[in-house]
Design a protein around this motif. Structure first.
Motif, PDB file in Angstrom:
ATOM      1  N   ILE A   1       0.821  -1.209   0.000  1.00 54.12           N
ATOM      2  CA  ILE A   1       0.000   0.000   0.000  1.00 54.12           C
ATOM      3  C   ILE A   1       0.858   1.264   0.000  1.00 54.12           C
ATOM      4  O   ILE A   1       1.774   1.420   0.813  1.00 54.12           O
ATOM      5  CB  ILE A   1      -0.930   0.018   1.228  1.00 54.12           C
ATOM      6  CG1 ILE A   1      -1.796  -1.248   1.265  1.00 54.12           C
ATOM      7  CG2 ILE A   1      -1.819   1.261   1.193  1.00 54.12           C
ATOM      8  CD1 ILE A   1      -2.651  -1.358   2.514  1.00 54.12           C
ATOM      9  N   SER A   2       0.532   2.152  -0.910  1.00 53.64           N
ATOM     10  CA  SER A   2       1.106   3.502  -0.952  1.00 53.64           C
ATOM     11  C   SER A   2       0.023   4.500  -0.593  1.00 53.64           C
ATOM     12  O   SER A   2      -1.168   4.225  -0.748  1.00 53.64           O
ATOM     13  CB  SER A   2       1.636   3.802  -2.358  1.00 53.64           C
ATOM     14  OG  SER A   2       1.945   5.187  -2.498  1.00 53.64           O
ATOM     15  N   ASN A   3       0.439   5.651  -0.108  1.00 52.92           N
ATOM     16  CA  ASN A   3      -0.534   6.745  -0.036  1.00 52.92           C
ATOM     17  C   ASN A   3      -0.781   7.268  -1.442  1.00 52.92           C
ATOM     18  O   ASN A   3      -0.035   6.974  -2.382  1.00 52.92           O
ATOM     19  CB  ASN A   3      -0.016   7.885   0.840  1.00 52.92           C
ATOM     20  CG  ASN A   3       1.058   8.694   0.133  1.00 52.92           C
ATOM     21  OD1 ASN A   3       2.112   8.153  -0.231  1.00 52.92           O
ATOM     22  ND2 ASN A   3       0.811   9.967  -0.091  1.00 52.92           N
TER      23      ASN A   3
ATOM     24  N   LEU B   1       0.430   7.351  10.081  1.00 47.41           N
ATOM     25  CA  LEU B   1      -0.102   6.450   9.069  1.00 47.41           C
ATOM     26  C   LEU B   1       0.797   6.405   7.843  1.00 47.41           C
ATOM     27  O   LEU B   1       1.145   5.326   7.343  1.00 47.41           O
ATOM     28  CB  LEU B   1      -1.513   6.910   8.691  1.00 47.41           C
ATOM     29  CG  LEU B   1      -2.310   6.205   7.588  1.00 47.41           C
ATOM     30  CD1 LEU B   1      -1.938   6.667   6.186  1.00 47.41           C
ATOM     31  CD2 LEU B   1      -2.214   4.699   7.697  1.00 47.41           C
ATOM     32  N   ARG B   2       1.203   7.551   7.355  1.00 41.75           N
ATOM     33  CA  ARG B   2       2.038   7.620   6.160  1.00 41.75           C
ATOM     34  C   ARG B   2       3.374   6.910   6.377  1.00 41.75           C
ATOM     35  O   ARG B   2       3.913   6.289   5.456  1.00 41.75           O
ATOM     36  CB  ARG B   2       2.250   9.076   5.753  1.00 41.75           C
ATOM     37  CG  ARG B   2       0.977   9.749   5.230  1.00 41.75           C
ATOM     38  CD  ARG B   2       1.117  11.272   5.159  1.00 41.75           C
ATOM     39  NE  ARG B   2      -0.132  11.916   4.759  1.00 41.75           N
ATOM     40  CZ  ARG B   2      -0.440  12.268   3.525  1.00 41.75           C
ATOM     41  NH1 ARG B   2       0.431  12.062   2.541  1.00 41.75           N
ATOM     42  NH2 ARG B   2      -1.590  12.846   3.250  1.00 41.75           N
ATOM     43  N   SER B   3       3.898   6.993   7.593  1.00 47.26           N
ATOM     44  CA  SER B   3       5.178   6.342   7.885  1.00 47.26           C
ATOM     45  C   SER B   3       5.068   4.820   7.908  1.00 47.26           C
ATOM     46  O   SER B   3       6.076   4.116   7.775  1.00 47.26           O
ATOM     47  CB  SER B   3       5.722   6.833   9.235  1.00 47.26           C
ATOM     48  OG  SER B   3       4.980   6.282  10.323  1.00 47.26           O
ATOM     49  N   LYS B   4       3.848   4.299   8.072  1.00 51.92           N
ATOM     50  CA  LYS B   4       3.632   2.860   8.163  1.00 51.92           C
ATOM     51  C   LYS B   4       3.380   2.214   6.797  1.00 51.92           C
ATOM     52  O   LYS B   4       3.386   0.978   6.694  1.00 51.92           O
ATOM     53  CB  LYS B   4       2.436   2.568   9.082  1.00 51.92           C
ATOM     54  CG  LYS B   4       2.639   2.949  10.540  1.00 51.92           C
ATOM     55  CD  LYS B   4       3.699   2.072  11.191  1.00 51.92           C
ATOM     56  CE  LYS B   4       3.866   2.401  12.656  1.00 51.92           C
ATOM     57  NZ  LYS B   4       4.915   1.545  13.295  1.00 51.92           N
ATOM     58  N   LEU B   5       3.153   3.025   5.767  1.00 53.45           N
ATOM     59  CA  LEU B   5       2.832   2.482   4.453  1.00 53.45           C
ATOM     60  C   LEU B   5       4.090   2.004   3.726  1.00 53.45           C
ATOM     61  O   LEU B   5       5.214   2.354   4.084  1.00 53.45           O
ATOM     62  CB  LEU B   5       2.099   3.533   3.625  1.00 53.45           C
ATOM     63  CG  LEU B   5       0.764   4.017   4.210  1.00 53.45           C
ATOM     64  CD1 LEU B   5       0.159   5.111   3.335  1.00 53.45           C
ATOM     65  CD2 LEU B   5      -0.216   2.860   4.380  1.00 53.45           C
TER      66      LEU B   5
ATOM     67  N   SER C   1      -7.197   6.614  16.927  1.00 50.15           N
ATOM     68  CA  SER C   1      -6.768   5.363  17.529  1.00 50.15           C
ATOM     69  C   SER C   1      -5.777   4.668  16.598  1.00 50.15           C
ATOM     70  O   SER C   1      -6.168   4.080  15.581  1.00 50.15           O
ATOM     71  CB  SER C   1      -7.958   4.441  17.798  1.00 50.15           C
ATOM     72  OG  SER C   1      -7.501   3.148  18.169  1.00 50.15           O
ATOM     73  N   LEU C   2      -4.499   4.738  16.938  1.00 49.35           N
ATOM     74  CA  LEU C   2      -3.475   4.118  16.089  1.00 49.35           C
ATOM     75  C   LEU C   2      -3.670   2.607  16.021  1.00 49.35           C
ATOM     76  O   LEU C   2      -3.419   1.984  14.981  1.00 49.35           O
ATOM     77  CB  LEU C   2      -2.082   4.454  16.623  1.00 49.35           C
ATOM     78  CG  LEU C   2      -1.754   5.945  16.800  1.00 49.35           C
ATOM     79  CD1 LEU C   2      -0.288   6.116  17.189  1.00 49.35           C
ATOM     80  CD2 LEU C   2      -2.081   6.738  15.549  1.00 49.35           C
TER      81      LEU C   2
ATOM     82  N   LEU D   1      -7.025  -2.035  10.893  1.00 50.01           N
ATOM     83  CA  LEU D   1      -7.749  -1.935   9.627  1.00 50.01           C
ATOM     84  C   LEU D   1      -6.820  -2.230   8.447  1.00 50.01           C
ATOM     85  O   LEU D   1      -7.185  -2.980   7.536  1.00 50.01           O
ATOM     86  CB  LEU D   1      -8.355  -0.554   9.461  1.00 50.01           C
ATOM     87  CG  LEU D   1      -8.999  -0.305   8.088  1.00 50.01           C
ATOM     88  CD1 LEU D   1     -10.235  -1.163   7.909  1.00 50.01           C
ATOM     89  CD2 LEU D   1      -9.324   1.169   7.889  1.00 50.01           C
ATOM     90  N   ILE D   2      -5.643  -1.656   8.470  1.00 48.32           N
ATOM     91  CA  ILE D   2      -4.693  -1.878   7.371  1.00 48.32           C
ATOM     92  C   ILE D   2      -4.319  -3.352   7.283  1.00 48.32           C
ATOM     93  O   ILE D   2      -4.278  -3.937   6.190  1.00 48.32           O
ATOM     94  CB  ILE D   2      -3.438  -1.001   7.555  1.00 48.32           C
ATOM     95  CG1 ILE D   2      -3.818   0.477   7.402  1.00 48.32           C
ATOM     96  CG2 ILE D   2      -2.363  -1.370   6.539  1.00 48.32           C
ATOM     97  CD1 ILE D   2      -2.706   1.433   7.755  1.00 48.32           C
TER      98      ILE D   2
END
Length: 257
Positions: A4-6, A42-46, A117-118, A124-125
């Motif tokens: 997954i990318s942003n 979130l972006r750092s986790k993609l 909520s991280l 979800l991801i």
């Protein structure tokens, strides 16, 4: 496994390719992004983080990239000039595919997290990545909005992702039953790249003549026609503030706090 990318695109007004837009420089939207800790997390986790620049000079794009890379150093930049919005969109999707991406977390440049909520976001991801049958989850509306008081729509049985988060396997047609709900709006979703490419390819020869209004309208028409999956959650994750752009018809402008 899905990668997954942003997908975040910003643009500058151009009378040939972004007609109808205001003259506001959208760089300030990224100052708000840098204050949105959930968004940055979130972006750092993609698997890939990038910014797509439509009708930008290299110099102006570099200013934004410099800011963002102070927090997200692996951020890639792509510039698309002398083309329409849907052409730039389709080119960027294909570039992400070349990088090995299969799906995108679509966040517009003026969308920010309202749910923080991280644990739930990460769950979800993971849920999305591990279920190949899920190809589209909208993240800007609560599934509760689909419940019709007249009983003509019965909300599908939900799937428990966490103690707080429930996913419903809804479709574009479920949204189109309501006058004020767009069947397939752009932004705030987890979605399969090939699905989006298929939809954009249905624009055919008209792709060169379309702006953001037309694209969103066509997405809704095609989403309803083919009854495209558009899963929904009981909790909205992001909100579009529409602080600048092509006028009020894409949504009411609000101040981001």
């Amino acid at each position: 496994m899905k990668k997954i990318s942003n997908f975040t695109q910003t643009y500058k007004t151009n009378p040939d390719y972004t007609w109808g837009a205001d003259q506001v420089d959208r760089e300030y939207l990224f100052d708000y992004l840098l204050k949105d800790k959930t968004n940055l997390w979130l972006r750092s986790k993609l698997d890939c983080h990038n910014i797509s620049f439509h009708n930008y000079t290299k110099e102006d794009a570099s200013k934004i990239l410099k800011k963002v890379r102070e927090v997200l150093p692996e951020t890639k930049g792509f510039i698309y000039n002398n083309m329409t919005y849907p052409e730039s969109f389709l080119n960027h999707l294909n570039n992400l595919k070349e990088l090995g991406m299969t799906d995108i977390f679509w966040i517009q440049d003026d969308e920010y997290f309202i749910y923080n909520s991280l644990e739930d976001i990460e769950a979800l991801i993971d849920y999305y990545k591990n279920d190949p049958s899920i190809v589209n989850i909208q993240l800007g509306l609560s599934s509760s909005i689909l419940v019709n008081k007249n009983g003509s729509f019965s909300e599908p049985k939900g799937e428990l992702i966490t103690d707080h988060l429930i996913l419903h396997r809804t479709t574009c047609k479920d949204f189109s039953k309501f006058d004020k709900l767009h069947p397939f709006p752009s932004g705030a979703c987890l979605i399969n790249i090939d699905l989006l490419i298929k939809i954009f390819n249905n624009f055919n020869q008209h792709i060169k003549n379309k702006n953001a209004y037309d694209v969103e309208s066509l997405m809704g028409i095609l989403g309803e026609k083919f009854n495209v999956q558009r899963c929904s959650l009981n909790i909205p994750f992001l909100k579009a503030y529409n602080m600048s752009g092509m006028g009020g018809s894409l949504g009411k402008a609000e101040k981001y706090k």
